[in-house]
Motif scaffolding. Structure first.
Motif, PDB file in Angstrom:
ATOM      1  N   VAL A 188      -3.465  -4.355   3.297  1.00 59.30           N
ATOM      2  CA  VAL A 188      -2.287  -4.558   2.459  1.00 59.30           C
ATOM      3  C   VAL A 188      -2.753  -4.670   1.017  1.00 59.30           C
ATOM      4  CG1 VAL A 188      -0.356  -6.082   1.918  1.00 59.30           C
ATOM      5  CG2 VAL A 188      -1.021  -5.721   4.295  1.00 59.30           C
ATOM      6  N   THR A 189      -2.320  -3.770   0.184  1.00 57.24           N
ATOM      7  CA  THR A 189      -2.775  -3.738  -1.206  1.00 57.24           C
ATOM      8  C   THR A 189      -1.820  -4.453  -2.157  1.00 57.24           C
ATOM      9  OG1 THR A 189      -1.675  -1.600  -1.561  1.00 57.24           O
ATOM     10  CG2 THR A 189      -3.996  -1.571  -0.845  1.00 57.24           C
ATOM     11  N   GLU A 190      -0.563  -4.614  -1.742  1.00 55.84           N
ATOM     12  CA  GLU A 190       0.402  -5.262  -2.624  1.00 55.84           C
ATOM     13  C   GLU A 190       1.590  -5.738  -1.806  1.00 55.84           C
ATOM     14  OE1 GLU A 190       3.070  -4.223  -6.654  1.00 55.84           O
ATOM     15  OE2 GLU A 190       2.049  -2.635  -5.525  1.00 55.84           O
ATOM     16  N   ARG A 191       2.172  -6.855  -2.199  1.00 53.77           N
ATOM     17  CA  ARG A 191       3.406  -7.365  -1.589  1.00 53.77           C
ATOM     18  C   ARG A 191       4.444  -7.541  -2.684  1.00 53.77           C
ATOM     19  NH1 ARG A 191       2.565  -9.439   3.620  1.00 53.77           N
ATOM     20  NH2 ARG A 191       0.368  -9.771   4.151  1.00 53.77           N
ATOM     21  N   ARG A 192       5.609  -6.954  -2.473  1.00 54.49           N
ATOM     22  CA  ARG A 192       6.701  -7.096  -3.431  1.00 54.49           C
ATOM     23  C   ARG A 192       7.964  -7.493  -2.686  1.00 54.49           C
ATOM     24  NH1 ARG A 192       6.999  -1.603  -6.679  1.00 54.49           N
ATOM     25  NH2 ARG A 192       6.521  -0.789  -4.608  1.00 54.49           N
TER      26      ARG A 192
END
Length: 319
Positions: free
Chosen positions: A182-186
């Motif tokens: 997972v590279t980013e959570r928005r």
């Protein structure tokens, strides 16, 4: 009573849905004479809650940092193979359904999705009801494989009362999947109230003539302490409300205590998103509108006359 069952399991990554499933799972486990296990991703706190609300034990699934929920599929499938439960109830959120599908594929098991009713058959199998054909019919299905796997939408069952009890809590560490990162959570932004969590929803359709007239609907919803939803054309075609307010088979599903249908005809696509509402009130000038066949209370009249009068009367009653 099916004494040879290994037990009932429930899973959800959402606390409220987990507790709903614990309540229903407790009833099924008692009926079948077996134990109830809660699978809980992440926190021990939710595991203790699951026991307090009815589970006999809880298994905490600890995921590696930066790994999605679906990473747990192999570990859960292995756990099922070792402990051999007969029935698993999954909270039918998007992420949990993805996990359930992966576990079912690994086990070669059938998965009933979006079940709205559960019944124990004499042989111990669980018979389910689920909507089909865009909400135009209800199919009765039974999973013939072991374990039986059933996904149940949030807010299908009532949350049980707390009944403090003692149960075992143990941890299963999920190994990391090197193929996934997972590279980013928005966070997904909702424009306004969360209609899926609202106790009262006022749904509006094409009976409204102009976008500025939404003020009448919003005034009624505010008086009732509720949220405003709509049919698909109001959101997608006219753009009067955000798409996260659209209620229907391909939109949001709501199950409020009260659903007020204003100026909408009641096509099956919309009914599929609100049919689990406890009480439905319909307001429409067309006395032959299909919504009246699906309403507990109906008021035939022009919404431009009815809504202001109804809102004023409700304000008087609530003073």
């Amino acid at each position: 009573m099916c004494r040879n069952m290994a037990g009932v399991w429930v899973f959800s990554e959402q606390r409220s849905t987990l507790l709903e499933l614990v309540g229903e799972g407790r009833k099924l486990a008692d009926r079948l004479g077996v134990g109830l296990t809660a699978l809980v991703p992440g926190g021990r706190f939710d595991a203790v809650d699951a026991i307090a609300f009815g589970a006999d034990e809880a298994i905490v699934l600890t995921l590696p940092e930066g790994q999605p929920l679906e990473t747990a599929a192999e570990a859960v499938a292995r756990l099922v193979g070792e402990l051999d439960p007969d029935l698993i109830l999954w909270g039918a959120t998007l992420r949990a359904k993805g996990l359930a599908a992966r576990v079912a594929a690994r086990l070669g098991a059938a998965l009933v999705t979006d079940a709205t009713a559960l019944r124990v058959q004499p042989d111990g199998r669980i018979e389910t009801d689920r909507m089909v054909y865009g909400g135009g019919g209800v199919a009765t299905q039974v999973a013939l494989t072991r374990p039986q796997m059933i996904a149940v939408p949030p807010r299908t069952f009532a949350e049980p009362a707390v009944n403090p009890r003692i149960g075992d809590v143990r941890e299963v560490v999920v190994p990391a999947d090197s193929r996934v990162k997972v590279t980013e959570r928005r966070p997904k932004s909702n424009q306004g109230a969360d209609i899926a969590a609202a106790g009262v929803v006022v749904g509006v359709g094409r009976g409204l003539a102009a976008a500025e007239d939404l003020a009448l609907v919003e005034a009624l919803a505010a008086t009732l302490g509720g949220a405003v939803g709509c049919t698909r054309p109001v959101a997608e075609d006219l753009g009067w409300l955000p798409e996260d307010r659209y209620i229907g088979i391909s939109g949001r599903k709501v199950a409020p205590k009260v659903y007020v249908a204003v100026g909408l005809s009641g096509q099956v696509q919309h009914l599929a998103g609100m049919r689990e509402s406890k009480v439905v009130v319909a307001i429409n000038k067309d006395e032959n509108a299909p919504i009246f066949a699906n309403a507990d209370y109906g008021l035939v009249g022009d919404l431009y006359t009815v809504l202001p009068a109804l809102t004023d009367e409700l304000k008087k009653l609530m003073r």
